[in-house]
Design an enzyme around this catalytic site. Sequence first.
Site, PDB file in Angstrom:
ATOM      1  N   HIS A   1      -3.344   6.533 -12.718  1.00 22.11           N
ATOM      2  CA  HIS A   1      -2.569   5.733 -13.549  1.00 22.11           C
ATOM      3  C   HIS A   1      -3.391   4.590 -13.961  1.00 22.11           C
ATOM      4  O   HIS A   1      -2.872   4.221 -14.848  1.00 22.11           O
ATOM      5  CB  HIS A   1      -1.064   5.595 -13.294  1.00 22.11           C
ATOM      6  CG  HIS A   1      -0.611   3.959 -12.426  1.00 22.11           C
ATOM      7  ND1 HIS A   1      -0.895   4.400 -10.771  1.00 22.11           N
ATOM      8  CD2 HIS A   1      -1.372   3.338 -12.556  1.00 22.11           C
ATOM      9  CE1 HIS A   1      -0.294   3.009 -10.500  1.00 22.11           C
ATOM     10  NE2 HIS A   1      -0.582   2.054 -11.534  1.00 22.11           N
TER      11      HIS A   1
ATOM     12  N   ASP B   1      -1.417  10.419  -7.556  1.00 25.34           N
ATOM     13  CA  ASP B   1      -2.199   9.673  -8.638  1.00 25.34           C
ATOM     14  C   ASP B   1      -3.221   9.497  -8.115  1.00 25.34           C
ATOM     15  O   ASP B   1      -3.544   7.586  -7.939  1.00 25.34           O
ATOM     16  CB  ASP B   1      -0.425   8.584  -8.330  1.00 25.34           C
ATOM     17  CG  ASP B   1      -0.931   7.143  -9.146  1.00 25.34           C
ATOM     18  OD1 ASP B   1      -1.148   7.486 -10.394  1.00 25.34           O
ATOM     19  OD2 ASP B   1      -0.378   5.751  -8.896  1.00 25.34           O
TER      20      ASP B   1
ATOM     21  N   GLY C   1      -1.503  -4.713 -10.983  1.00 23.72           N
ATOM     22  CA  GLY C   1      -2.724  -5.529 -11.011  1.00 23.72           C
ATOM     23  C   GLY C   1      -3.111  -5.324  -9.702  1.00 23.72           C
ATOM     24  O   GLY C   1      -4.204  -4.710  -9.828  1.00 23.72           O
ATOM     25  N   ASN C   2      -2.742  -4.675  -8.989  1.00 17.34           N
ATOM     26  CA  ASN C   2      -2.785  -4.749  -7.903  1.00 17.34           C
ATOM     27  C   ASN C   2      -3.504  -2.761  -7.419  1.00 17.34           C
ATOM     28  O   ASN C   2      -3.807  -2.574  -6.607  1.00 17.34           O
ATOM     29  CB  ASN C   2      -1.809  -5.157  -6.908  1.00 17.34           C
ATOM     30  CG  ASN C   2      -1.180  -6.355  -6.063  1.00 17.34           C
ATOM     31  OD1 ASN C   2      -0.646  -6.983  -7.040  1.00 17.34           O
ATOM     32  ND2 ASN C   2      -2.709  -6.817  -5.053  1.00 17.34           N
ATOM     33  N   SER C   3      -2.504  -1.962  -8.490  1.00 19.66           N
ATOM     34  CA  SER C   3      -2.977  -0.803  -8.622  1.00 19.66           C
ATOM     35  C   SER C   3      -4.484  -0.358  -8.331  1.00 19.66           C
ATOM     36  O   SER C   3      -5.258  -1.098  -9.077  1.00 19.66           O
ATOM     37  CB  SER C   3      -2.276  -0.412  -9.679  1.00 19.66           C
ATOM     38  OG  SER C   3      -1.283   0.212  -9.627  1.00 19.66           O
TER      39      SER C   3
ATOM     40  N   LEU D   1       2.782  28.560  -0.218  1.00 16.46           N
ATOM     41  CA  LEU D   1       4.102  29.561   0.562  1.00 16.46           C
ATOM     42  C   LEU D   1       4.964  30.465  -0.529  1.00 16.46           C
ATOM     43  O   LEU D   1       6.062  29.170  -0.648  1.00 16.46           O
ATOM     44  CB  LEU D   1       4.848  29.419   1.259  1.00 16.46           C
ATOM     45  CG  LEU D   1       5.306  30.416   2.260  1.00 16.46           C
ATOM     46  CD1 LEU D   1       3.866  31.522   1.977  1.00 16.46           C
ATOM     47  CD2 LEU D   1       5.223  29.908   3.830  1.00 16.46           C
ATOM     48  N   GLY D   2       5.107  31.105  -1.702  1.00 15.51           N
ATOM     49  CA  GLY D   2       6.203  31.517  -2.071  1.00 15.51           C
ATOM     50  C   GLY D   2       7.689  32.318  -1.773  1.00 15.51           C
ATOM     51  O   GLY D   2       7.697  32.948  -1.664  1.00 15.51           O
ATOM     52  N   VAL D   3       7.864  31.112  -0.844  1.00 11.59           N
ATOM     53  CA  VAL D   3       9.202  32.119   0.458  1.00 11.59           C
ATOM     54  C   VAL D   3      10.335  31.609  -0.158  1.00 11.59           C
ATOM     55  O   VAL D   3      11.162  30.243  -0.853  1.00 11.59           O
ATOM     56  CB  VAL D   3       8.792  31.374   1.828  1.00 11.59           C
ATOM     57  CG1 VAL D   3      10.346  32.218   2.303  1.00 11.59           C
ATOM     58  CG2 VAL D   3       8.010  32.744   2.461  1.00 11.59           C
TER      59      VAL D   3
END
Length: 167
Positions: free
Chosen positions: A6, A36, A108-110, A165-167
Amino acid sequence: ILTNNHVVEGATKVTVRLHDGREFQAVDVKTDPDTDLAVLTIQGADDLVPAKIGNSDHVEIGDWVLALGQPFGLEGSVTAGIISAKGRGVGLAPRENFLQTDAAINPGNSGGPLVNLRGEIIGINTAISSRSGGNDGVGFAIPINQAKWVSDQLLSEGTVRRAFLGV
């Protein structure tokens, strides 16, 4: 250079300013919006000393930490606090596993480091939970082990490959 997605999202040009005042243009920016995170590459800063990386799996609730950053444009700011929770998800990104701290994390810490008392980076400052827009004592950082895995994927593959895994 590891930072938050971001912080650089939507930018056409990214300038990296070092603590000594030197500035460099990022020549490559790779991002993972799901966590992010972003990795920036600069050239010409051959004399940089890498920060020591810790192990966020060893972080315990109650451990003292320091949050470094540039809140409200105030360069070189450091705040202290403790780890108050691990594995937090607060609805900011699709893949969350945040370290929660009461060290003051403000706008501002990001992208700045969350550091243990051995001087090792254990997290990347990312977000706050706030009603006022400033620090209300609840800040969040991406654990460095997760950040290392994502950045390794970005650097080697250009994208993050996750199992499904599409379970």
